[in-house]
Scaffold this motif. Structure first.
Motif, mmCIF file in Angstrom:
data_model
loop_
_atom_site.group_PDB
_atom_site.id
_atom_site.type_symbol
_atom_site.label_atom_id
_atom_site.label_comp_id
_atom_site.label_asym_id
_atom_site.label_seq_id
_atom_site.Cartn_x
_atom_site.Cartn_y
_atom_site.Cartn_z
ATOM 1 N N VAL A 1 47.748 48.489 41.596
ATOM 2 C CA VAL A 1 49.117 47.223 42.050
ATOM 3 C C VAL A 1 48.821 47.216 43.280
ATOM 4 O O VAL A 1 49.124 47.934 43.935
ATOM 5 N N GLN B 1 54.788 42.157 39.496
ATOM 6 C CA GLN B 1 54.074 42.772 40.448
ATOM 7 C C GLN B 1 52.752 42.645 39.608
ATOM 8 O O GLN B 1 52.654 42.906 38.426
ATOM 9 N N LEU C 1 56.544 49.629 44.247
ATOM 10 C CA LEU C 1 57.120 48.993 42.535
ATOM 11 C C LEU C 1 58.231 48.370 42.040
ATOM 12 O O LEU C 1 59.511 49.300 42.691
ATOM 13 N N ARG D 1 50.478 42.431 34.887
ATOM 14 C CA ARG D 1 51.511 42.701 35.974
ATOM 15 C C ARG D 1 52.548 43.845 35.373
ATOM 16 O O ARG D 1 52.276 43.801 34.179
ATOM 17 N N VAL D 2 53.475 44.429 36.231
ATOM 18 C CA VAL D 2 54.059 45.221 36.249
ATOM 19 C C VAL D 2 54.992 44.381 35.092
ATOM 20 O O VAL D 2 56.248 43.509 35.665
ATOM 21 N N THR E 1 51.201 46.201 46.288
ATOM 22 C CA THR E 1 52.580 46.673 46.257
ATOM 23 C C THR E 1 53.312 44.979 47.699
ATOM 24 O O THR E 1 54.525 45.289 47.735
ATOM 25 N N ALA F 1 48.556 43.331 39.067
ATOM 26 C CA ALA F 1 47.835 44.761 38.834
ATOM 27 C C ALA F 1 46.389 44.272 38.737
ATOM 28 O O ALA F 1 46.099 43.231 37.902
ATOM 29 N N VAL G 1 55.253 53.808 33.816
ATOM 30 C CA VAL G 1 55.460 52.631 34.430
ATOM 31 C C VAL G 1 54.459 52.079 33.342
ATOM 32 O O VAL G 1 53.410 52.212 32.972
ATOM 33 N N LYS G 2 55.238 50.658 33.096
ATOM 34 C CA LYS G 2 54.505 49.879 31.575
ATOM 35 C C LYS G 2 54.019 48.739 32.405
ATOM 36 O O LYS G 2 54.267 48.130 33.648
ATOM 37 N N LEU G 3 52.569 48.122 32.345
ATOM 38 C CA LEU G 3 52.104 47.319 32.319
ATOM 39 C C LEU G 3 51.898 46.137 31.826
ATOM 40 O O LEU G 3 51.099 46.208 29.925
ATOM 41 N N ILE H 1 59.902 49.584 34.638
ATOM 42 C CA ILE H 1 60.074 50.895 35.606
ATOM 43 C C ILE H 1 61.402 51.444 34.815
ATOM 44 O O ILE H 1 62.164 51.116 34.750
ATOM 45 N N PRO I 1 59.001 44.831 38.556
ATOM 46 C CA PRO I 1 58.643 44.330 38.436
ATOM 47 C C PRO I 1 58.161 42.874 38.075
ATOM 48 O O PRO I 1 58.792 42.348 39.071
#
Length: 426
Positions: free
Chosen positions: A322, A266, A262, A283-284, A324, A268, A300-302, A287, A264
């Motif tokens: 996500v 990425q 993971l 998106r990410v 990856t 999803a 993890v926050k999206l 973290i 930031p």
């Protein structure tokens, strides 16, 4: 004598036949399955559960002990900044404010009086005392020579002197009072201090009155209500919880084993379990720097790419996938051809070469649960043997088999490599 010779001949022939068969079997190539690597899209993704959470979530509570008079909102209500949400009983606080305001007016009146009529009266009194001193001094000056000439008795001189001393003392008192009521005088300083204390008491009473009204700090929505009219509330207890208006986040606890995959930014796909036919792009966002030691997970926050739809609710359960890793074209092979576990970026394979099984080291790139990318050490036309227990150098006869992994969500077409579908917390 002929019969034994015939039996020996038959036995010799049978032995030769068995020897020939054994030699033929020993030199016959072993048939094994073989896989041909080929260029194909290779996609890796990570799936886990998450929940909807507003970026800013606040809890409102009382800062005083009081009885609840009214509750003006319910769970799910939208509120605007400054809107009254809970009203506590305010009679005592309002009475205290009225008393403080009266004390402030009284102090202001005293200060104004000292600055105007009080100072004029003291000035007139000082002037009167100064005139009395002049009169007493003149009388004393007249009596003294007359006493010396024998016209007045010494007692009259003493009386004139005493009258002068009294006039001087009265003048000094009036002068001190005049100075006390001056701009830097003690009376005015004391009056100003009393007025300041009264103003501070008024401000405190206003603040305590304001504490009886709980208002929304900003625009948002009520997500929790734990207060009813008539309830006695104490400081420190949350009465309402608000999700303030702003970007909506998707928060998940992901197993720390997948942290390396993971980062930031990425992309999803987010799907609400209750609305599976309406996926959302995300998106990410971030973290967490630390790992939850008890659960072995990392937060993890999206962030959603578009404004959240109406059906999305606070704390709603979501399924997140996500992406990856992705290769538009990669020389892919299934994991089943590995002779041992991949170490770093190196793996060992058995390759068909000149009719025999030969070991070969290859450099590995992107990996999924089913396939891996070969970056170096293998050509597209090579045949890789799927026989981990086969000894190197063995003569083999390859039987080419087809392989195909699962297709990643959103991919189309035939691909040999494909998606890593890891379910975390599902």
């Amino acid at each position: 004598m002929r019969r034994p010779s015939a039996r020996m001949a038959w036995a010799l022939a049978l032995g030769l036949a068995l020897l020939a068969a054994g030699l033929w079997l020993a030199w016959r190539p072993v048939q094994v399955d073989a896989v041909a690597p080929r260029q194909a899209p290779l996609v890796r993704s990570l799936q886990f559960s998450a929940r909807v959470q507003a970026q800013t979530r606040v809890e409102l509570g009382s800062t005083v002990t009081a009885r609840v008079q009214r509750v003006l909102v319910d769970e799910g209500d939208a509120v605007r900044a400054g809107q009254l949400l809970v009203q506590l009983e305010e009679d005592e606080a309002r009475a205290a404010l009225t008393q403080a305001q009266a004390s402030a007016r009284q102090a202001q009146a005293r200060l104004s009086g000292l600055r105007s009529t009080g100072r004029h009266a003291v000035q007139a009194q000082l002037e009167q005392m100064q005139a009395g001193v002049r009169a007493a001094q003149a009388h004393y000056d007249r009596v003294r020579p007359l006493v010396a000439q024998g016209f007045y008795s010494p007692a009259q001189l003493d009386e004139a002197r005493r009258a002068l001393d009294v006039a001087l003392a009265q003048q000094a008192a009036a002068q001190a009072q005049w100075q006390a009521q001056g701009d830097g005088g003690t009376d005015l300083v004391q009056a100003r201090a009393q007025l300041g204390a009264a103003d501070a008491a008024t401000a405190l009473a206003k603040a305590r009155l304001a504490q009886t009204a709980l208002v929304a700090p900003a625009e948002g929505r009520v997500i929790l209500r734990s207060v009813e009219p008539g309830q006695i509330v104490q400081p420190g207890k949350a009465l309402l919880a608000l999700a303030l208006a702003g970007p909506t986040e998707v928060v998940a606890q992901v197993d720390e084993r997948f942290l390396q995959q993971l980062r930031p930014g990425q992309n999803a796909a987010v799907v609400a379990d209750a609305f599976a036919d309406r996926p959302l792009a995300a998106r990410v966002l971030s973290i967490a720097p630390g790992v939850d030691a008890q659960r072995g997970s990392i937060e993890v926050k999206l962030a959603l790419q578009e404004p959240p739809p109406d059906f999305l609710r606070e704390d709603m359960t979501l399924s997140v996938e996500v992406e990856t890793g992705r290769r538009a074209q990669a020389l892919a092979l299934p994991l089943s051809v590995l002779r041992s576990a991949i170490r770093g970026d190196s793996a060992e394979l058995l390759v068909l070469q000149d009719g025999r099984a030969v070991t070969r080291q290859v450099r590995v790139g992107l990996r999924t649960l089913e396939a891996f990318e070969v970056q170096d050490g293998l050509a597209e036309g090579d045949l890789v043997l799927r026989a981990p227990g086969l000894a190197p150098g063995t003569r083999v006869r390859a039987r080419t088999v087809a392989w195909q992994g699962r297709r990643a969500a959103g991919d189309a077409g035939d691909d040999a490599g494909t998606a890593l579908l890891q379910s975390v917390g599902r």
